[in-house]
Design an enzyme around this catalytic site. Structure first.
Site, PDB file in Angstrom:
ATOM      1  CE  LYS A 115     -10.350  -6.190  -9.426  1.00 42.38           C
ATOM      2  NZ  LYS A 115     -10.805  -5.022  -9.671  1.00 42.38           N
TER       3      LYS A 115
ATOM      4  CE  LYS B 164      -9.525  -3.435  -3.976  1.00 43.52           C
ATOM      5  NZ  LYS B 164      -9.770  -2.408  -5.571  1.00 43.52           N
TER       6      LYS B 164
HETATM    7  N1  C2G Z   1      -8.218   5.780  -8.794  1.00 41.31           N
HETATM    8  C1  C2G Z   1      -6.988   7.292  -9.203  1.00 41.31           C
HETATM    9  N2  C2G Z   1      -6.640   7.890  -7.757  1.00 41.31           N
HETATM   10  C2  C2G Z   1      -8.061   7.034  -6.782  1.00 41.31           C
HETATM   11  C3  C2G Z   1      -8.159   5.829  -6.405  1.00 41.31           C
HETATM   12  C4  C2G Z   1      -8.500   5.161  -6.951  1.00 41.31           C
HETATM   13  O1  C2G Z   1      -7.281   7.087 -10.188  1.00 41.31           O
HETATM   14  N3  C2G Z   1      -7.187   7.679  -5.455  1.00 41.31           N
HETATM   15  C5  C2G Z   1      -8.632   5.585 -10.391  1.00 41.31           C
HETATM   16  C6  C2G Z   1      -7.448   3.953  -9.993  1.00 41.31           C
HETATM   17  O2  C2G Z   1      -6.227   4.252 -10.505  1.00 41.31           O
HETATM   18  C7  C2G Z   1      -8.454   2.664 -10.907  1.00 41.31           C
HETATM   19  C8  C2G Z   1      -9.752   3.549 -10.765  1.00 41.31           C
HETATM   20  O3  C2G Z   1      -9.405   4.880  -9.994  1.00 41.31           O
HETATM   21  O4  C2G Z   1      -7.883   3.049 -12.609  1.00 41.31           O
HETATM   22  C9  C2G Z   1     -10.569   2.638 -10.216  1.00 41.31           C
HETATM   23  O5  C2G Z   1      -9.542   1.936  -9.033  1.00 41.31           O
HETATM   24  P1  C2G Z   1     -10.156   0.918  -7.861  1.00 41.31           P
HETATM   25  O6  C2G Z   1     -12.002   0.433  -7.749  1.00 41.31           O
HETATM   26  O7  C2G Z   1      -9.329   0.813  -7.016  1.00 41.31           O
HETATM   27  O8  C2G Z   1      -9.762  -0.076  -9.129  1.00 41.31           O
HETATM   28  P2  C2G Z   1      -9.351  -1.334  -8.773  1.00 41.31           P
HETATM   29  O9  C2G Z   1      -9.235  -2.688  -7.719  1.00 41.31           O
HETATM   30  O10 C2G Z   1      -7.390  -1.152  -9.125  1.00 41.31           O
HETATM   31  O11 C2G Z   1      -8.840  -2.354 -10.333  1.00 41.31           O
HETATM   32  O12 C2G Z   1      -8.249  -5.335 -13.596  1.00 41.31           O
HETATM   33  C10 C2G Z   1      -8.269  -3.736 -13.540  1.00 41.31           C
HETATM   34  C11 C2G Z   1      -9.031  -3.534 -12.204  1.00 41.31           C
HETATM   35  O13 C2G Z   1     -10.495  -4.348 -12.218  1.00 41.31           O
HETATM   36  C12 C2G Z   1      -8.896  -2.463 -11.251  1.00 41.31           C
END
Ligand code: C2G
Length: 128
Positions: free
Chosen positions: A45, A47
Site C-alpha cells: 500500500k 503506506k
Molecule cells: N474509513 C471511514 N471513514 C474515514 C476513514 C476510513 O469509514 N473517514 C473506513 C475505510 O473505508 C475502511 C476502514 O475505515 O473501511 C479502515 O480505513 P483504512 O485504515 O484507511 O484502511 P485501508 O487503508 O483502506 O485498508 O484490504 C483492505 C485494506 O486493508 C483496507
C-alpha cells in the site's frame, strides 16, 4: 451468531474508523477486524505507518465493538478468512465500493459510507 469481518490499516486511529467499526458490528454479533501488518502496508500500500502493527492491533482490540483482531499480510487472504472465520457479512467503507463483490458467493458484501471530513492524511497535513 452472525459474524462480520472488515479490513484496514487503522493508523492514527480516528472517529471515522470508530464509526465504521460501530456500524459493522451492528450488522451482526461478532466482529473480526483484519489489521494490515507493517510489511503489507509498506510493500503493497506504500503506506508507512506511524504506529507499528502491534500498537495498531492493541488499539483496535481496545474498541468495544471489536471481538477479534488478526493480521492482514496479503491482498488475497480474504476468501480464506471468510471461510476460516465462518463470516456471514464482509464490510468495507465505500471508498472500496465494488472491489470485493467477488466475495458475494461466500457472504454478504456491504459497503458503508465513509465519514467524510476525517482521514489520517488530513490529520498529518493539519499537524504539519
Ligand atoms: N474509513 C471511514 N471513514 C474515514 C476513514 C476510513 O469509514 N473517514 C473506513 C475505510 O473505508 C475502511 C476502514 O475505515 O473501511 C479502515 O480505513 P483504512 O485504515 O484507511 O484502511 P485501508 O487503508 O483502506 O485498508 O484490504 C483492505 C485494506 O486493508 C483496507
Amino acid at each position: 451468531m452472525k459474524r462480520v469481518i472488515t479490513y484496514g490499516t487503522f493508523d492514527l486511529l480516528h472517529y471515522g474508523h470508530i464509526n465504521l467499526l460501530k456500524r459493522a458490528k451492528k450488522l451482526g454479533d461478532y466482529l473480526v477486524v483484519v489489521v494490515s501488518t507493517d510489511e503489507f502496508n509498506w510493500n503493497e500500500k506504500n503506506k508507512k505507518c506511524y504506529f507499528t502493527y502491534e500498537e495498531r492491533k492493541a488499539m483496535v482490540e481496545a474498541i468495544r465493538y471489536v471481538d477479534l483482531v488478526i493480521p492482514e499480510t496479503c491482498w488475497d487472504q480474504k476468501r480464506q478468512d471468510v471461510v476460516n472465520y465462518k463470516i456471514d457479512t464482509f464490510v468495507m467503507g465505500d471508498d472500496w465500493k465494488g472491489k470485493f463483490d467477488f466475495l458475494s458467493d461466500l457472504c454478504e458484501v456491504v459497503y458503508l459510507p465513509r465519514t467524510p471530513e476525517i482521514s489520517t492524511t488530513k490529520i498529518k497535513a493539519d499537524l504539519k
